[in-house]
Design an enzyme around this catalytic site. Structure first.
Site, PDB file in Angstrom:
ATOM      1  N   GLY A 216      -0.275 -10.872   5.687  1.00  0.00           N
ATOM      2  CA  GLY A 216      -0.605 -11.572   6.929  1.00  0.00           C
ATOM      3  C   GLY A 216      -1.846 -11.073   7.656  1.00  0.00           C
ATOM      4  O   GLY A 216      -2.602 -11.854   8.219  1.00  0.00           O
ATOM      5  N   HIS A 217      -2.076  -9.744   7.608  1.00  0.00           N
ATOM      6  CA  HIS A 217      -3.140  -9.225   8.483  1.00  0.00           C
ATOM      7  C   HIS A 217      -4.547  -9.536   7.975  1.00  0.00           C
ATOM      8  O   HIS A 217      -5.525  -9.234   8.651  1.00  0.00           O
ATOM      9  CB  HIS A 217      -2.949  -7.721   8.752  1.00  0.00           C
ATOM     10  CG  HIS A 217      -3.243  -6.801   7.608  1.00  0.00           C
ATOM     11  ND1 HIS A 217      -4.405  -6.089   7.523  1.00  0.00           N
ATOM     12  CD2 HIS A 217      -2.518  -6.472   6.509  1.00  0.00           C
ATOM     13  CE1 HIS A 217      -4.385  -5.343   6.428  1.00  0.00           C
ATOM     14  NE2 HIS A 217      -3.250  -5.564   5.798  1.00  0.00           N
ATOM     15  N   CYS A 335      -8.640   1.209   1.784  1.00  0.00           N
ATOM     16  CA  CYS A 335      -7.487   1.971   1.301  1.00  0.00           C
ATOM     17  C   CYS A 335      -7.911   3.205   0.503  1.00  0.00           C
ATOM     18  O   CYS A 335      -7.080   4.004   0.128  1.00  0.00           O
ATOM     19  CB  CYS A 335      -6.590   1.088   0.442  1.00  0.00           C
ATOM     20  SG  CYS A 335      -6.126  -0.433   1.259  1.00  0.00           S
TER      21      CYS A 335
HETATM   22  N1  PLP Z   1      -4.124  -6.373  -2.438  1.00  0.00           N
HETATM   23  C1  PLP Z   1      -5.386  -6.571  -2.053  1.00  0.00           C
HETATM   24  C2  PLP Z   1      -6.302  -7.344  -2.942  1.00  0.00           C
HETATM   25  C3  PLP Z   1      -5.838  -6.083  -0.821  1.00  0.00           C
HETATM   26  O1  PLP Z   1      -7.097  -6.291  -0.443  1.00  0.00           O
HETATM   27  C4  PLP Z   1      -4.929  -5.346  -0.019  1.00  0.00           C
HETATM   28  C5  PLP Z   1      -5.391  -4.751   1.253  1.00  0.00           C
HETATM   29  O2  PLP Z   1      -6.553  -4.493   1.460  1.00  0.00           O
HETATM   30  C6  PLP Z   1      -3.618  -5.184  -0.468  1.00  0.00           C
HETATM   31  C7  PLP Z   1      -3.251  -5.702  -1.679  1.00  0.00           C
HETATM   32  C8  PLP Z   1      -2.610  -4.455   0.366  1.00  0.00           C
HETATM   33  O3  PLP Z   1      -2.195  -5.276   1.418  1.00  0.00           O
HETATM   34  P1  PLP Z   1      -1.506  -4.635   2.729  1.00  0.00           P
HETATM   35  O4  PLP Z   1      -2.582  -3.952   3.491  1.00  0.00           O
HETATM   36  O5  PLP Z   1      -0.919  -5.796   3.453  1.00  0.00           O
HETATM   37  O6  PLP Z   1      -0.477  -3.695   2.235  1.00  0.00           O
END
Ligand code: PLP
Length: 389
Positions: A216-217, A335
């Site tokens: 969602g974010h 991340c």
């Molecule tokens: N998958 C992709 C391609 C993403 O870009 C991200 C977050 O940047 C995620 C998964 C993880 O999502 P969430 O931040 O909602 O855990």
């Protein structure tokens, strides 16, 4: 104005930051915030409660699920609410491996997936699964032929993202589904569509996937909500055990405020929003190419993401210098926390180019003037900082 008054005035002037990191997260839109507020303050009943307030909330959850299913072109019962993209990816991978455990222990994924996919795959490898990592070409695309060639009778899972979060490249998910089908492989196909949802047109059925994950974010809903599509008829191991919510697939009282906000954010996302974002990115790519020495690493197929490099300038320094000028971009996936990105590393770029990479990502409120400001700020940096050899 006295000096003292001027100083007070200046300290109170808030310079609006230029936020160009929408692939990391997005500001919550007013519609989503209002929907969340209403769900928390008036429609706050527990959807499992049998009195009117609870029943009303349960009905609302049904409506919100239907809105989201409409936007995704799937059945409401094919959607399970999860807490984020990471949870959805983890669940899909672990449950798909469990589903196929009597058939085999071979998994195919790509070298450029998000860590939310790569880490659970790594955990399965530690349990004895064999993993084939498909490598991208120099432009950041995975070849569907390589995928077809990697399929084996014991392949139980293929996990391929729709849009890469650092390059903005579209991956051949529909062709992967075709290859799985025509080879007669029993493999389930999972797609991490976290960066694709509302940015590129697709439906899970059109792609031919069994499982698909959304967060969602990334689309102006709050953090703490995601969606897991599970193709009708596929019965997977639950994510959480407990009170049996979400058809027993993910127990836990439904996060109604986040669900309400997710549905509202989807409704607020206009038909022409992706085209607007694309036009801002195209303008940005034009003006950025005038920055001395700047290289475009990936213009991105999706409307919102592109990757650039100022060879010889460490990207962490660029991010800091830009931040000092009120401009926010990413040195790669948010991340990674400062580690060199496995995605850019997989492209086989020269070291100097690799060190200076920035990801720039746009959103519904981005403007060409913001792109101009970024180009001007980078030009200033090249004039005032010395590049490393
Ligand atoms: N998958 C992709 C391609 C993403 O870009 C991200 C977050 O940047 C995620 C998964 C993880 O999502 P969430 O931040 O909602 O855990």
């Amino acid at each position: 104005m006295s000096d003292c008054e001027t100083a007070t005035f200046l300290s109170e002037v808030t310079i609006m930051p230029i936020y160009l990191d929408h692939a990391a997260t997005t500001p919550v839109c007013p519609q989503a915030a209002q929907a969340a507020l209403a769900a928390m303050t008036t429609g706050y009943g527990n959807p499992s409660a049998r009195y009117a307030l609870g029943l009303e909330t349960a009905n609302q959850v049904k409506t919100w699920r239907a809105i989201l299913a409409g936007r995704l072109g799937c059945l409401p019962e094919e959607l399970t609410f999860v807490s984020c993209g990471t949870e959805g990816d983890n669940w899909a991978i672990q449950a798909a491996a469990d589903f196929g455990k009597r058939i085999g222990k071979h998994i195919i994924t790509t070298a450029i997936e998000h860590t939310a996919v790569l880490e659970p795959v790594k955990a399965l490898a530690a349990q004895g699964y064999e993993v084939t990592y498909l490598k991208p070409d120099r432009s950041g695309h995975i070849s569907p032929d390589h995928l077809a060639a990697a399929l084996r009778p014991d392949t139980v899972l293929v996990s391929m993202m729709l849009v890469n979060n650092e390059l903005g490249t579209l991956q051949p998910v529909a062709q992967a589904a075709q290859a799985i089908k025509s080879s007669g492989s029993p493999a389930l196909l999972h797609c991490d569509a976290v960066q694709g949802f509302l940015k590129v047109p697709f439906t899970p059925k059109g792609l031919g996937v069994d499982l698909l994950t959304i967060s969602g974010h990334k689309i102006r809903a709050p953090k703490g909500i995601g969606l897991q599509y599970i193709r009708k008829g596929l019965r997977l191991k639950p994510m959480l055990l407990g009170g049996g919510q979400e058809e027993g697939l993910r127990s836990g009282t439904e996060p109604t405020a986040q669900i309400a906000a997710l549905a509202a954010a989807c409704q607020a996302w206009g038909e022409d929003t992706a085209a607007h974002i694309q036009s801002v990115k195209e303008h940005a790519l034009k003006v950025l190419q005038q920055v001395p020495g700047l290289e475009v690493i990936s213009p991105g197929d999706a409307p919102h993401i592109c990757a650039i490099s100022l060879p010889g300038y460490p990207s962490e320094m660029l991010v800091r210098d830009l931040s000092d000028q009120g401009i926010y971009v990413s040195s790669g996936s948010a991340c990674h926390k400062g580690k060199p990105s496995h995605v850019f590393a997989a492209l086989g770029l020269p070291k100097r180019t690799l060190m200076g990479i920035l990801r720039v990502s746009f959103g519904p409120d981005s403007t060409p003037a913001e792109a101009d400001a970024l180009a001007a700020a980078l030009t200033y940096i090249t004039r005032t900082r010395i590049a490393m050899r």
